[in-house]
Design a protein around this motif. Structure first.
Motif, short mmCIF file in Angstrom:
data_model
loop_
_atom_site.label_atom_id
_atom_site.label_comp_id
_atom_site.label_asym_id
_atom_site.label_seq_id
_atom_site.Cartn_x
_atom_site.Cartn_y
_atom_site.Cartn_z
N ILE A 143 0.81 -1.22 0.00
CA ILE A 143 0.00 0.00 0.00
C ILE A 143 0.85 1.28 0.00
N GLN A 144 2.18 1.14 0.15
CA GLN A 144 3.02 2.31 0.25
C GLN A 144 2.96 3.23 -0.98
N PRO A 145 2.89 2.71 -2.21
CA PRO A 145 2.80 3.62 -3.36
C PRO A 145 1.61 4.58 -3.26
N GLY A 146 0.48 4.09 -2.78
CA GLY A 146 -0.68 4.96 -2.61
C GLY A 146 -0.43 6.03 -1.57
N ILE A 147 0.22 5.64 -0.47
CA ILE A 147 0.55 6.60 0.58
C ILE A 147 1.51 7.66 0.06
N ASP A 148 2.51 7.22 -0.70
CA ASP A 148 3.48 8.17 -1.26
C ASP A 148 2.80 9.12 -2.24
N TYR A 149 1.86 8.59 -3.01
CA TYR A 149 1.15 9.46 -3.96
C TYR A 149 0.43 10.58 -3.23
N PHE A 150 -0.31 10.20 -2.19
CA PHE A 150 -1.01 11.20 -1.38
C PHE A 150 -0.03 12.19 -0.75
N THR A 151 1.05 11.64 -0.20
CA THR A 151 2.03 12.47 0.51
C THR A 151 2.67 13.50 -0.42
N TYR A 152 3.12 13.03 -1.59
CA TYR A 152 3.82 13.94 -2.50
C TYR A 152 2.86 14.91 -3.17
N TRP A 153 1.61 14.50 -3.36
CA TRP A 153 0.61 15.47 -3.84
C TRP A 153 0.47 16.60 -2.83
N ALA A 154 0.38 16.23 -1.55
CA ALA A 154 0.23 17.24 -0.50
C ALA A 154 1.48 18.11 -0.42
N ALA A 155 2.65 17.52 -0.63
CA ALA A 155 3.89 18.30 -0.60
C ALA A 155 3.91 19.33 -1.72
N VAL A 156 3.48 18.92 -2.92
CA VAL A 156 3.44 19.85 -4.05
C VAL A 156 2.49 21.01 -3.75
N LYS A 157 1.39 20.71 -3.11
CA LYS A 157 0.38 21.74 -2.83
C LYS A 157 0.75 22.66 -1.68
N TYR A 158 1.34 22.10 -0.62
CA TYR A 158 1.49 22.87 0.62
C TYR A 158 2.92 23.30 0.95
#
Length: 297
Positions: A66-81
């Motif tokens: 499940i880590q790829p999904g977590i990383d996707y969410f994490t890096y999306w949030a990093a790009v935004k915030y």
């Protein structure tokens, strides 16, 4: 395409394991899409509140399924915030995975090209047994390093690389470790690079109640230190703590050191109390003797 899908950062390297999807997965059901959207909204709510309160968010890691999904969410949030030089959102890299170093490098370089401050928490890992069991059942190579020394080497190399990067550029690093050698190596390199008391680019983290001697030493040396406390149902927390005890032997050795130093400090305090008591008793005797002499005179 889900309506919230946004730009993110690399979540795989060429050496990453892909045996979790040997066949093309089925499309998400309507319920699964709804659950995914809810997860995204909850993450957005947390990040908005963190931004408002200026409190950083560190998103932990799980097993590779499940880590790829977590990383996707994490890096999306990093790009935004993530703005400026200090990251608000940080992800986690597990150094016991063979592709950890390459994924860290690829993500950092992609973030640099975007002018994005990226933060990482570096850990050794917590799912060694289950990862090896799954890989063995599929007849593929385990994604976990073959020895603990390889894991130590990966952790230290990732830490060294990120210290070099943040010393002269944006980003942040959290070293979550109970390993004394890793702590000393990172602290020395940070000092050599000028990362110290006045810098918020480096933080050391460990479990509450564990590796306290190392935590106090690092704090006294001027580094940022945090202790984290897992909470939740006993049925979920105990397996978590047992994984840490089984798969991070540095934690146990640090506990031995903590106990040794605690006993040493207790003995010091007892001796101090004894000497203080003797000194007070001697002072009282002298005072009493002086009073007797005064009366006789």
């Amino acid at each position: 395409m889900l309506p919230w899908k946004r730009k993110t950062l690399p979540i795989f390297a060429e050496c990453s394991a892909f045996y979790h999807t040997l066949q093309k997965p089925s499309p998400l059901t309507a319920t699964e899409e709804h659950d995914l959207e809810l997860a995204h909204k909850r993450l957005t709510t947390i990040c908005d509140k963190a931004l408002e309160s200026n409190v950083p968010v560190v998103i932990d890691a799980e097993d590779t399924s499940i880590q790829p999904g977590i990383d996707y969410f994490t890096y999306w949030a990093a790009v935004k915030y993530n703005k400026g030089k200090k990251p608000l959102i940080s992800g986690t890299i597990q150094a016991y995975l063979k592709d950890a170093g390459q994924r860290l490098f690829e993500t950092k370089k992609a973030a640099d090209k975007m002018g994005l401050p990226i933060g990482f928490k570096l850990v050794r890992g917590a799912y060694m047994s289950s990862e090896r069991k799954l890989a063995n059942s599929l007849g593929v190579e385990s994604p976990v390093h073959n020895s603990i020394n390889d894991t130590h080497r990966c952790f230290n190399e990732c830490a060294s690389y990120m210290l070099d990067e943040v010393s002269s550029g944006p980003g942040g690093l959290i070293l979550a470790t109970h390993n004394l050698e890793s702590g000393k190596m990172a602290a020395q390199k940070a000092r050599d690079l000028g990362i110290g008391k006045d810098s918020d680019k480096l933080e050391f983290a460990s479990l509450y109640g564990m590796a306290n001697a190392m935590s106090f030493g690092l704090r006294n040396a001027g580094f940022g230190v945090s202790k984290y406390l897992p909470f939740g149902p006993v049925s979920e927390i105990m397996p978590y703590l047992l994984r840490r005890a089984e798969e991070n032997k540095g934690l146990l050795s640090s506990s031995n050191l903590d106990r040794h130093l605690m006993v040493k400090e207790l003995k010091r305090r007892v001796n101090a109390c004894v000497w203080q008591g003797l000194a007070e008793e001697e002072s009282a005797v002298k005072t009493q003797a002086g009073s007797i002499v005064d009366v006789k005179m």
